[in-house]
Design a protein around this motif. Structure first.
Motif, mmCIF file in Angstrom:
data_model
loop_
_atom_site.group_PDB
_atom_site.id
_atom_site.type_symbol
_atom_site.label_atom_id
_atom_site.label_comp_id
_atom_site.label_asym_id
_atom_site.label_seq_id
_atom_site.Cartn_x
_atom_site.Cartn_y
_atom_site.Cartn_z
ATOM 1 N N LEU A 1 0.822 -1.207 0.000
ATOM 2 C CA LEU A 1 0.000 0.000 0.000
ATOM 3 C C LEU A 1 0.863 1.267 0.000
ATOM 4 C CD1 LEU A 1 -2.618 -1.137 2.670
ATOM 5 C CD2 LEU A 1 -2.792 -1.308 0.183
ATOM 6 N N GLU A 2 1.974 1.200 0.729
ATOM 7 C CA GLU A 2 2.899 2.325 0.790
ATOM 8 C C GLU A 2 4.327 1.795 0.849
ATOM 9 O OE1 GLU A 2 2.049 4.785 4.135
ATOM 10 O OE2 GLU A 2 -0.074 4.997 3.648
ATOM 11 N N GLY A 3 5.258 2.510 0.204
ATOM 12 C CA GLY A 3 6.666 2.150 0.282
ATOM 13 C C GLY A 3 7.050 1.047 -0.683
ATOM 14 N N GLU A 4 8.050 0.268 -0.284
ATOM 15 C CA GLU A 4 8.618 -0.770 -1.141
ATOM 16 C C GLU A 4 9.076 -1.940 -0.286
ATOM 17 O OE1 GLU A 4 12.540 -1.054 -4.056
ATOM 18 O OE2 GLU A 4 11.501 0.862 -3.814
ATOM 19 N N LEU A 5 8.745 -3.150 -0.714
ATOM 20 C CA LEU A 5 9.116 -4.346 0.037
ATOM 21 C C LEU A 5 9.751 -5.374 -0.883
ATOM 22 C CD1 LEU A 5 5.939 -4.744 2.279
ATOM 23 C CD2 LEU A 5 8.237 -4.122 3.068
ATOM 24 N N GLU A 6 10.653 -6.146 -0.309
ATOM 25 C CA GLU A 6 11.358 -7.202 -1.042
ATOM 26 C C GLU A 6 10.999 -8.543 -0.406
ATOM 27 O OE1 GLU A 6 15.793 -6.929 -2.085
ATOM 28 O OE2 GLU A 6 15.774 -8.302 -0.363
ATOM 29 N N VAL B 1 14.364 -13.535 -5.387
ATOM 30 C CA VAL B 1 14.026 -12.254 -4.772
ATOM 31 C C VAL B 1 13.218 -11.401 -5.755
ATOM 32 C CG1 VAL B 1 14.921 -10.130 -3.749
ATOM 33 C CG2 VAL B 1 16.105 -12.301 -3.352
ATOM 34 N N GLU B 2 12.102 -10.855 -5.267
ATOM 35 C CA GLU B 2 11.283 -9.942 -6.059
ATOM 36 C C GLU B 2 10.955 -8.714 -5.216
ATOM 37 O OE1 GLU B 2 10.363 -9.968 -9.135
ATOM 38 O OE2 GLU B 2 10.894 -11.999 -9.773
ATOM 39 N N THR B 3 10.796 -7.569 -5.882
ATOM 40 C CA THR B 3 10.480 -6.324 -5.198
ATOM 41 C C THR B 3 9.122 -5.814 -5.642
ATOM 42 O OG1 THR B 3 12.830 -5.738 -5.062
ATOM 43 C CG2 THR B 3 11.235 -3.955 -4.784
ATOM 44 N N ALA B 4 8.357 -5.277 -4.691
ATOM 45 C CA ALA B 4 7.043 -4.717 -4.996
ATOM 46 C C ALA B 4 6.948 -3.314 -4.418
ATOM 47 C CB ALA B 4 5.942 -5.600 -4.424
ATOM 48 N N ARG B 5 6.350 -2.414 -5.187
ATOM 49 C CA ARG B 5 6.132 -1.041 -4.750
ATOM 50 C C ARG B 5 4.641 -0.810 -4.543
ATOM 51 N NH1 ARG B 5 10.125 -1.338 -8.452
ATOM 52 N NH2 ARG B 5 12.142 -0.401 -7.916
ATOM 53 N N ALA B 6 4.285 0.363 -4.051
ATOM 54 C CA ALA B 6 2.891 0.685 -3.780
ATOM 55 C C ALA B 6 2.028 0.397 -5.005
ATOM 56 C CB ALA B 6 2.770 2.153 -3.376
ATOM 57 N N GLY B 7 0.973 -0.373 -4.804
ATOM 58 C CA GLY B 7 0.083 -0.761 -5.896
ATOM 59 C C GLY B 7 0.386 -2.129 -6.465
#
Length: 205
Positions: A152-157, A164-170
């Motif tokens: 929902l907010e920020g960035e998570l790995e 390893v995958e990264t996701a950002r808001a949305g």
């Protein structure tokens, strides 16, 4: 998700007991509405007659696979099977004070358990917050389990089995969580996400 084994078992037992308590009469009511004997429902669903009898008497904790097979045989949705016997209107509130909070080992990740205790045996969901540098390490769940992390907010790995995958808001990451998995906030900003864990994914078997 960092829950101590004893507390996890208590939670699962409470959820299973609550679920079983309300669905036994519903299964019996639907079976009788179709004029099915225990033997006939057993034949149509593939669930042992003795198991169906125990469910109707609230003497066993059915798995998702069992509920799925019964719902298919009774030609109703799982939601219908899980409704109260009286089919009463349902509206329930959990206050902030009633919501359990789990904290990661590093103290930088917080999981608010927002999921319903009656579905905790196969469906769990959380409100997840991670401070910069926060790491949440989780052990493997039951075979076939899938976790969905919607940022929902920020960035998570997310790391699973070396991938390893990264996701950002949305963004939403979906991954098998039946093996050790780690969520990290590698950014300089706080992150917020919704996490849903589907356990015992029987419908996928």
């Amino acid at each position: 998700m960092g829950i101590e084994g004893r507390d996890r078992q208590k939670t699962l037992a409470a959820g299973a007991q609550a679920l079983t308590g309300q669905m036994g009469k519903t299964v019996q009511r639907l079976r009788k509405a179709y004029n099915l004997s225990l033997s006939e429902l057993s034949e149509q669903s593939g669930v042992a007659k003795s198991i169906i009898s125990q469910i109707e008497r609230n003497e066993t904790n059915p798995t998702l696979a069992t509920i799925w097979r019964l719902s298919q045989a009774l030609d109703v949705s799982i939601e219908r099977v899980l409704q109260t016997a009286e089919d009463e209107p349902f509206l329930e509130t959990s206050t902030k004070g009633d919501t359990p909070i789990l904290v990661s080992d590093d103290g930088k990740c917080r999981l608010a358990i927002t999921g319903w205790i009656k579905t905790v045996e196969w469906l769990q969901w959380y409100d997840f917050h991670a401070a910069p540098g926060g790491v949440l390490e989780s052990e493997a769940h039951q075979r076939g389990s899938v976790e969905c992390l919607s940022v929902l907010e920020g960035e998570l790995e997310v790391e699973v089995a070396g991938i390893v995958e990264t996701a950002r808001a949305g963004d939403t990451l979906r991954y098998r969580c039946d093996r050790p998995h780690t969520i990290r906030n590698v950014s300089a900003h706080a992150a917020h996400a919704t996490m849903v864990c589907i356990l015992k994914a029987a419908v996928m078997e």
